[in-house]
Design a protein around this motif. Structure first.
Motif, PDB file in Angstrom:
ATOM      1  N   ARG A 146      11.251  -1.782  -0.125  1.00 21.19           N
ATOM      2  CA  ARG A 146      12.461  -1.095   0.374  1.00 21.19           C
ATOM      3  C   ARG A 146      13.211  -0.414  -0.767  1.00 21.19           C
ATOM      4  N   ALA A 147      13.365  -1.123  -1.900  1.00 17.13           N
ATOM      5  CA  ALA A 147      14.071  -0.571  -3.045  1.00 17.13           C
ATOM      6  C   ALA A 147      13.325   0.628  -3.639  1.00 17.13           C
ATOM      7  N   ALA A 148      11.995   0.518  -3.749  1.00 22.52           N
ATOM      8  CA  ALA A 148      11.199   1.614  -4.304  1.00 22.52           C
ATOM      9  C   ALA A 148      11.254   2.842  -3.428  1.00 22.52           C
ATOM     10  N   ASN A 149      11.204   2.660  -2.118  1.00 25.33           N
ATOM     11  CA  ASN A 149      11.250   3.804  -1.204  1.00 25.33           C
ATOM     12  C   ASN A 149      12.623   4.473  -1.232  1.00 25.33           C
ATOM     13  N   ALA A 150      13.669   3.720  -1.457  1.00 26.97           N
ATOM     14  CA  ALA A 150      15.021   4.276  -1.534  1.00 26.97           C
ATOM     15  C   ALA A 150      15.293   4.895  -2.893  1.00 26.97           C
ATOM     16  N   SER A 164       0.836  -1.196   0.000  1.00 27.89           N
ATOM     17  CA  SER A 164       0.000   0.000   0.000  1.00 27.89           C
ATOM     18  C   SER A 164       0.869   1.244   0.000  1.00 27.89           C
ATOM     19  N   GLY A 165       0.261   2.358  -0.362  1.00 20.61           N
ATOM     20  CA  GLY A 165       0.956   3.634  -0.344  1.00 20.61           C
ATOM     21  C   GLY A 165       1.620   3.939  -1.671  1.00 20.61           C
ATOM     22  N   VAL A 166       2.388   5.012  -1.651  1.00 21.59           N
ATOM     23  CA  VAL A 166       3.123   5.475  -2.819  1.00 21.59           C
ATOM     24  C   VAL A 166       4.543   5.773  -2.371  1.00 21.59           C
ATOM     25  N   ALA A 167       5.523   5.400  -3.202  1.00 18.98           N
ATOM     26  CA  ALA A 167       6.927   5.668  -2.864  1.00 18.98           C
ATOM     27  C   ALA A 167       7.112   7.163  -2.669  1.00 18.98           C
ATOM     28  N   GLU A 204       6.774   6.193   0.459  1.00 18.06           N
ATOM     29  CA  GLU A 204       6.082   5.708   1.654  1.00 18.06           C
ATOM     30  C   GLU A 204       5.280   4.446   1.372  1.00 18.06           C
ATOM     31  N   LEU A 205       5.801   3.594   0.502  1.00 20.01           N
ATOM     32  CA  LEU A 205       5.177   2.297   0.282  1.00 20.01           C
ATOM     33  C   LEU A 205       5.324   1.469   1.539  1.00 20.01           C
TER      34      LEU A 205
END
Length: 120
Positions: A114-118, A67-70, A72-73
């Motif tokens: 984790r990768a998308a948020n980074a 859920s959420g959007v990078a 903040e996924l």
């Protein structure tokens, strides 16, 4: 778990990327012919999230609700992966029932989150 996570990552990447184990690393090929050798699953996940990604498909393939959007996924296993990633490596004597474990699906979803948020 590595082969199962690799297979899930390949399923998620679809036809736009081809992922192949190469010793302890991974080869990564695009449809345009670009080839790379990536040292680990974290780098593979970063490459996958650098392009368009269907998070509903990630949820369906891994069983983890994303859920959420990078940047903040979130998914239920992301905090567990973060705890594992930031903890010191356990010794044989310190392994116990309290050491968190993730299924391949949980690990894959958390790795991509984790990768998308980074990446942002």
């Amino acid at each position: 778990m590595r082969p199962a996570v690799g297979a899930l990552l390949q399923d998620i990447a679809g036809k736009r990327l081809v992922l192949t184990p190469f010793g302890d690393a991974w080869t990564f090929s695009t449809r345009m012919g670009k080839k790379s050798v990536l040292p680990g699953l974290e780098e593979v996940a970063a490459e996958i999230v650098s392009g368009p990604l269907d998070w509903q498909a990630v949820t369906a393939l891994t069983g983890e609700a994303v859920s959420g959007v990078a940047p903040e996924l979130a998914c239920p296993s992301a905090p567990v992966l973060e705890r594992i990633a930031t903890s010191p490596l356990p010794t044989h004597d310190s392994l116990s029932a309290t050491t968190p474990e993730l299924t391949p699906g949980q690990f894959t979803a958390a790795l991509l989150v984790r990768a998308a948020n980074a990446h942002i």
